[in-house]
Write a protein that holds these residues in place. Structure first.
Motif, PDB file in Angstrom:
ATOM      1  N   MET A 169      34.093  45.417  52.562  1.00 41.67           N
ATOM      2  CA  MET A 169      33.608  44.619  51.435  1.00 41.67           C
ATOM      3  C   MET A 169      34.125  45.218  50.123  1.00 41.67           C
ATOM      4  O   MET A 169      34.585  44.500  49.238  1.00 41.67           O
ATOM      5  CB  MET A 169      32.079  44.611  51.456  1.00 41.67           C
ATOM      6  CG  MET A 169      31.434  43.800  50.370  1.00 41.67           C
ATOM      7  SD  MET A 169      29.652  43.663  50.640  1.00 41.67           S
ATOM      8  CE  MET A 169      29.091  45.265  50.058  1.00 41.67           C
ATOM      9  N   ALA A 170      34.080  46.545  50.040  1.00 37.73           N
ATOM     10  CA  ALA A 170      34.558  47.207  48.830  1.00 37.73           C
ATOM     11  C   ALA A 170      36.063  46.978  48.656  1.00 37.73           C
ATOM     12  O   ALA A 170      36.540  46.773  47.540  1.00 37.73           O
ATOM     13  CB  ALA A 170      34.257  48.702  48.895  1.00 37.73           C
ATOM     14  N   ARG A 172      37.719  44.353  49.623  1.00 36.26           N
ATOM     15  CA  ARG A 172      37.899  42.981  49.133  1.00 36.26           C
ATOM     16  C   ARG A 172      37.532  42.888  47.659  1.00 36.26           C
ATOM     17  O   ARG A 172      38.166  42.182  46.895  1.00 36.26           O
ATOM     18  CB  ARG A 172      37.056  42.013  49.968  1.00 36.26           C
ATOM     19  CG  ARG A 172      37.665  41.715  51.333  1.00 36.26           C
ATOM     20  CD  ARG A 172      36.821  40.736  52.121  1.00 36.26           C
ATOM     21  NE  ARG A 172      35.597  41.356  52.603  1.00 36.26           N
ATOM     22  CZ  ARG A 172      34.420  40.761  52.624  1.00 36.26           C
ATOM     23  NH1 ARG A 172      34.286  39.531  52.169  1.00 36.26           N
ATOM     24  NH2 ARG A 172      33.367  41.394  53.089  1.00 36.26           N
ATOM     25  N   ALA A 173      36.492  43.634  47.269  1.00 31.27           N
ATOM     26  CA  ALA A 173      36.077  43.616  45.866  1.00 31.27           C
ATOM     27  C   ALA A 173      37.171  44.224  44.982  1.00 31.27           C
ATOM     28  O   ALA A 173      37.551  43.647  43.965  1.00 31.27           O
ATOM     29  CB  ALA A 173      34.765  44.365  45.697  1.00 31.27           C
ATOM     30  N   SER A 175      40.268  44.379  45.486  1.00 31.81           N
ATOM     31  CA  SER A 175      41.481  43.572  45.422  1.00 31.81           C
ATOM     32  C   SER A 175      41.353  42.489  44.356  1.00 31.81           C
ATOM     33  O   SER A 175      42.353  41.967  43.890  1.00 31.81           O
ATOM     34  CB  SER A 175      41.791  42.953  46.785  1.00 31.81           C
ATOM     35  OG  SER A 175      40.922  41.873  47.035  1.00 31.81           O
ATOM     36  N   ARG A 176      40.148  42.140  43.961  1.00 34.00           N
ATOM     37  CA  ARG A 176      39.988  41.125  42.927  1.00 34.00           C
ATOM     38  C   ARG A 176      39.715  41.706  41.553  1.00 34.00           C
ATOM     39  O   ARG A 176      40.127  41.158  40.544  1.00 34.00           O
ATOM     40  CB  ARG A 176      38.847  40.156  43.296  1.00 34.00           C
ATOM     41  CG  ARG A 176      39.271  39.052  44.202  1.00 34.00           C
ATOM     42  CD  ARG A 176      40.554  38.412  43.712  1.00 34.00           C
ATOM     43  NE  ARG A 176      40.980  37.361  44.598  1.00 34.00           N
ATOM     44  CZ  ARG A 176      40.610  36.095  44.465  1.00 34.00           C
ATOM     45  NH1 ARG A 176      39.839  35.746  43.472  1.00 34.00           N
ATOM     46  NH2 ARG A 176      41.028  35.200  45.324  1.00 34.00           N
ATOM     47  N   ASP A 177      38.999  42.807  41.486  1.00 31.91           N
ATOM     48  CA  ASP A 177      38.592  43.293  40.170  1.00 31.91           C
ATOM     49  C   ASP A 177      38.245  44.786  40.248  1.00 31.91           C
ATOM     50  O   ASP A 177      37.140  45.163  40.616  1.00 31.91           O
ATOM     51  CB  ASP A 177      37.370  42.489  39.686  1.00 31.91           C
ATOM     52  CG  ASP A 177      37.117  42.671  38.202  1.00 31.91           C
ATOM     53  OD1 ASP A 177      37.477  43.735  37.661  1.00 31.91           O
ATOM     54  OD2 ASP A 177      36.561  41.757  37.589  1.00 31.91           O
ATOM     55  N   GLU A 179      37.965  47.037  37.860  1.00 36.59           N
ATOM     56  CA  GLU A 179      37.009  47.549  36.889  1.00 36.59           C
ATOM     57  C   GLU A 179      35.571  47.175  37.268  1.00 36.59           C
ATOM     58  O   GLU A 179      34.657  47.998  37.185  1.00 36.59           O
ATOM     59  CB  GLU A 179      37.357  46.998  35.512  1.00 36.59           C
ATOM     60  CG  GLU A 179      36.737  47.783  34.404  1.00 36.59           C
ATOM     61  CD  GLU A 179      37.215  47.287  33.054  1.00 36.59           C
ATOM     62  OE1 GLU A 179      38.235  47.814  32.577  1.00 36.59           O
ATOM     63  OE2 GLU A 179      36.584  46.374  32.499  1.00 36.59           O
ATOM     64  N   ALA A 180      35.395  45.907  37.698  1.00 37.18           N
ATOM     65  CA  ALA A 180      34.049  45.502  38.097  1.00 37.18           C
ATOM     66  C   ALA A 180      33.579  46.331  39.295  1.00 37.18           C
ATOM     67  O   ALA A 180      32.402  46.675  39.398  1.00 37.18           O
ATOM     68  CB  ALA A 180      34.017  44.013  38.429  1.00 37.18           C
ATOM     69  N   THR A 181      34.501  46.692  40.187  1.00 41.83           N
ATOM     70  CA  THR A 181      34.123  47.520  41.331  1.00 41.83           C
ATOM     71  C   THR A 181      33.662  48.899  40.863  1.00 41.83           C
ATOM     72  O   THR A 181      32.704  49.455  41.388  1.00 41.83           O
ATOM     73  CB  THR A 181      35.301  47.653  42.308  1.00 41.83           C
ATOM     74  OG1 THR A 181      35.809  46.353  42.578  1.00 41.83           O
ATOM     75  CG2 THR A 181      34.853  48.289  43.604  1.00 41.83           C
ATOM     76  N   ARG A 182      34.337  49.430  39.832  1.00 40.45           N
ATOM     77  CA  ARG A 182      33.891  50.707  39.252  1.00 40.45           C
ATOM     78  C   ARG A 182      32.465  50.597  38.748  1.00 40.45           C
ATOM     79  O   ARG A 182      31.669  51.509  38.904  1.00 40.45           O
ATOM     80  CB  ARG A 182      34.767  51.078  38.058  1.00 40.45           C
ATOM     81  CG  ARG A 182      36.069  51.629  38.433  1.00 40.45           C
ATOM     82  CD  ARG A 182      36.549  52.695  37.451  1.00 40.45           C
ATOM     83  NE  ARG A 182      37.700  53.302  38.073  1.00 40.45           N
ATOM     84  CZ  ARG A 182      38.950  52.902  37.841  1.00 40.45           C
ATOM     85  NH1 ARG A 182      39.206  51.996  36.931  1.00 40.45           N
ATOM     86  NH2 ARG A 182      39.941  53.443  38.499  1.00 40.45           N
ATOM     87  N   MET A 184      30.159  48.988  39.873  1.00 40.12           N
ATOM     88  CA  MET A 184      29.190  48.969  40.969  1.00 40.12           C
ATOM     89  C   MET A 184      28.892  50.386  41.451  1.00 40.12           C
ATOM     90  O   MET A 184      28.113  50.592  42.366  1.00 40.12           O
ATOM     91  CB  MET A 184      29.715  48.150  42.154  1.00 40.12           C
ATOM     92  CG  MET A 184      30.075  46.717  41.818  1.00 40.12           C
ATOM     93  SD  MET A 184      28.681  45.750  41.247  1.00 40.12           S
ATOM     94  CE  MET A 184      29.050  45.591  39.523  1.00 40.12           C
ATOM     95  N   ALA A 186      31.259  52.311  42.755  1.00 41.89           N
ATOM     96  CA  ALA A 186      32.182  52.676  43.828  1.00 41.89           C
ATOM     97  C   ALA A 186      33.303  53.539  43.267  1.00 41.89           C
ATOM     98  O   ALA A 186      33.785  53.300  42.163  1.00 41.89           O
ATOM     99  CB  ALA A 186      32.762  51.413  44.452  1.00 41.89           C
ATOM    100  N   ASP A 187      33.697  54.545  44.031  1.00 43.73           N
ATOM    101  CA  ASP A 187      34.816  55.391  43.652  1.00 43.73           C
ATOM    102  C   ASP A 187      36.091  54.692  44.133  1.00 43.73           C
ATOM    103  O   ASP A 187      36.438  54.734  45.307  1.00 43.73           O
ATOM    104  CB  ASP A 187      34.660  56.769  44.313  1.00 43.73           C
ATOM    105  CG  ASP A 187      35.756  57.722  43.894  1.00 43.73           C
ATOM    106  OD1 ASP A 187      36.768  57.247  43.323  1.00 43.73           O
ATOM    107  OD2 ASP A 187      35.608  58.929  44.130  1.00 43.73           O
ATOM    108  N   ILE A 191      38.387  54.158  47.798  1.00 46.73           N
ATOM    109  CA  ILE A 191      38.619  52.893  48.498  1.00 46.73           C
ATOM    110  C   ILE A 191      40.117  52.690  48.711  1.00 46.73           C
ATOM    111  O   ILE A 191      40.554  52.248  49.781  1.00 46.73           O
ATOM    112  CB  ILE A 191      38.020  51.711  47.693  1.00 46.73           C
ATOM    113  CG1 ILE A 191      36.499  51.901  47.561  1.00 46.73           C
ATOM    114  CG2 ILE A 191      38.331  50.388  48.366  1.00 46.73           C
ATOM    115  CD1 ILE A 191      35.856  50.935  46.601  1.00 46.73           C
TER     116      ILE A 191
END
Lengths: 297, 240
Positions: A169-170, A172-173, A175-177, A179-182, A184, A186-187, A191
């Motif tokens: 899931m991370a 996939r996240a 791969s789209r964004d 900065e937004a994943t950061r 959340m 997430a390191d 990933i």
């Protein structure tokens, strides 16, 4: 062509295609996240084949141990390459990353030539792969059955990881964004490292199975399969794992069946594949399953 | 809860923040208003670790977080609803919320909080298996807020949550923000909709070209002539 011959060729194309699929996954996943064509990926496939060669052929470890060990070690090589070559360039222009990838590719090939030598080595093929199997009235080599089956198992495992686990899931996240994943928590570097690990492990699986099919290995063996797997990734829609699998099988079938139907053109088999690459890049650069290109801001 | 002292941020050659001071007390709603380009988003991005300040200190509950990477700041209890919502369009609504709880290990707590988010935004529950990209703008904003809540932040930063929403939805979103605050969470809200923001906030700051030029309670600023003129669209205020 008799039906038996056709079945033989079909299975042959399927097994070749499933190998391209295994390698294409690594291209497509890294591209999906970093927008990088990892030109070194074909050489990681070669590294995988050599690791297995040494574990089985030199240290006489059994296959049940060597296979997972090879995947693990090759995954480590992929992660190491990302760490020392690509990660320092995360905020640099993408072209620097691309040139570095070409450099890593040459490095791995030449490191191979220097350390293990340019001479072909005979790959230890397990008996199960060599013994012929009867299917639908046709007699085919064991590899033509086992290679697609084992590849399929790996590909299903991969889809499970991507769509059913938190790490997937991370991915996939990211791969789209990124900065937004950061945001959340997430390191993202971890990933990305995980993505390289998975792509490299699958390339190693591809390298081993390839060497069962063509049991002569050398340090430049990754170049052509790498390019064709890259073609498969583009055909399927780069960035899309399912697309890479479909693209791989298609490319394998095209390559084998054109030669089967037009034996006089067998010298052009690579040209057929790369013509497909050019056609897709010109006419449908997003591939079969790719979404319309949207530049990230 | 949050103290920002003498914060300077540069973007290339631009000196975007020029010594910002602000304080967000525990349990309060603080808003930061100002024109486009005044540095409101940059302030939030510096707090979350997305941009590195050149100078200054950011403290969260007394602990310095100034140069921590973004994921460590989230772990310290800060969550952000970014400008433009930035939900993951390829993930389902449910997965978007799970991404919000990425650092948590308590599965039952995550489930409870997801139920809570679904109570705050019932429409998200109806659409939980739909991809985020298929939601309307208002639903995406709710998802972005819900996703930020899923990390159980002690400090929630919101960057323009009313942007592009119909007035009715703006009211709904602000009502939810009030509820979230009533549950004990501290909010730092950046808004161009100064009217709504000042109505909600306990304390407010006005940012102009990278500096805080005015501060006071929400009510005080609502009555301040300069604020009325510049941000509340009241030309008559000039005559006062």
């Amino acid at each position: 062509m008799s039906l038996q011959e056709f079945i033989q060729q079909l299975l042959n194309g399927l097994s070749l295609g499933s190998l391209y699929a295994l390698v294409a996954i690594g291209y497509t996943m890294v591209y999906g996240i970093l927008r990088l064509i990892n030109f070194a990926h074909g050489d990681i496939f070669m590294v995988g084949a050599y690791i297995a060669f040494y574990l089985v052929g030199v240290f006489y470890l059994p296959w049940w141990l060597s296979l997972p060990l090879t995947l693990l070690l090759t995954a480590g090589v992929g992660v190491l390459i990302d760490r020392v070559a690509y990660r320092p360039l995360r905020n640099e222009p993408r072209i620097s990353l691309l040139i570095t990838a070409v450099g890593v590719s040459f490095l791995l090939e030449n490191l191979g030539l220097v350390t293990v030598g340019a001479r072909q080595k005979g790959f230890p093929v397990p008996g199960m792969m060599a013994s012929p199997v009867r299917i639908l009235g046709a007699q085919v080599g064991g590899v033509s059955i086992w290679v697609p089956l084992i590849s399929l198992a790996f590909l299903l495992l991969l889809l499970w990881v991507i769509y059913r686990t938190k790490a997937g899931m991370a991915m996939r996240a990211v791969s789209r964004d990124i900065e937004a994943t950061r945001l959340m928590g997430a390191d993202v570097d971890r990933i990305i490292a995980f993505t390289f690990a998975i792509g490299s492990a699958l390339a190693a699986a591809g390298g081993i199975l390839w060497s069962f099919k063509y049991p002569q290995i050398n340090p430049l063996m990754g170049i052509y399969p790498g390019w064709k797997a890259f073609t498969a990734a583009v055909v399927g829609g780069i960035g899309n794992p399912t697309g890479a699998m479909i693209g791989g099988v298609l490319i394998g079938l095209v390559e084998v069946l054109t030669v089967a139907f037009f034996p006089t053109l067998s010298g052009y088999r690579d040209a057929f594949v790369f013509s497909i690459l050019i056609l897709f890049l010109l006419l449908r650069p997003t591939g079969l399953l790719g979404e319309p290109l949207k530049e990230k801001v | 809860m949050l103290q920002v002292e003498d914060l300077h941020v540069h973007y290339g050659g631009i000196h975007a923040l020029q010594g910002v001071h602000l304080e967000v007390p525990d349990g309060s709603i603080v808003t930061l208003i100002g024109a486009n380009g005044a540095g409101k988003s940059t302030t939030l991005r510096a707090v979350t670790g997305l941009v590195r300040p050149r100078q200054g200190r950011i403290r969260l509950q007394g602990r310095e977080i100034t140069r921590l990477p973004a994921h460590k700041i989230v772990a310290a209890g800060v969550a952000m609803v970014p400008e433009g919502r930035r939900i993951f369009p390829n993930l389902t609504v449910r997965e978007n919320l799970l991404m919000g709880s990425y650092l948590r290990r308590d599965a039952s707590g995550v489930r409870r909080d997801m139920d809570w988010v679904f109570r705050l935004f019932p429409r998200l529950k109806e659409r939980q298996n739909q991809r985020g990209g298929t939601l309307s703008g208002g639903e995406q904003q709710m998802l972005a807020i819900g996703r930020a809540l899923m990390s159980r932040p002690s400090l929630l930063l919101l960057d323009e949550p009313s942007l592009g929403l119909a007035p009715l939805l703006v009211r709904e979103v602000f009502q939810v923000l009030k509820e979230i605050n009533a549950e004990g969470r501290t909010l730092l809200l950046v808004e161009q909709n100064a009217h709504a923001a000042l109505g909600l906030a306990h304390h407010a700051y006005v940012l102009e070209t990278g500096r805080i030029v005015l501060e006071g309670s929400g009510r005080q600023l609502q009555q301040n002539a300069a604020v009325r003129r510049a941000y509340l669209g009241d030309p008559g205020a000039e005559a006062m």
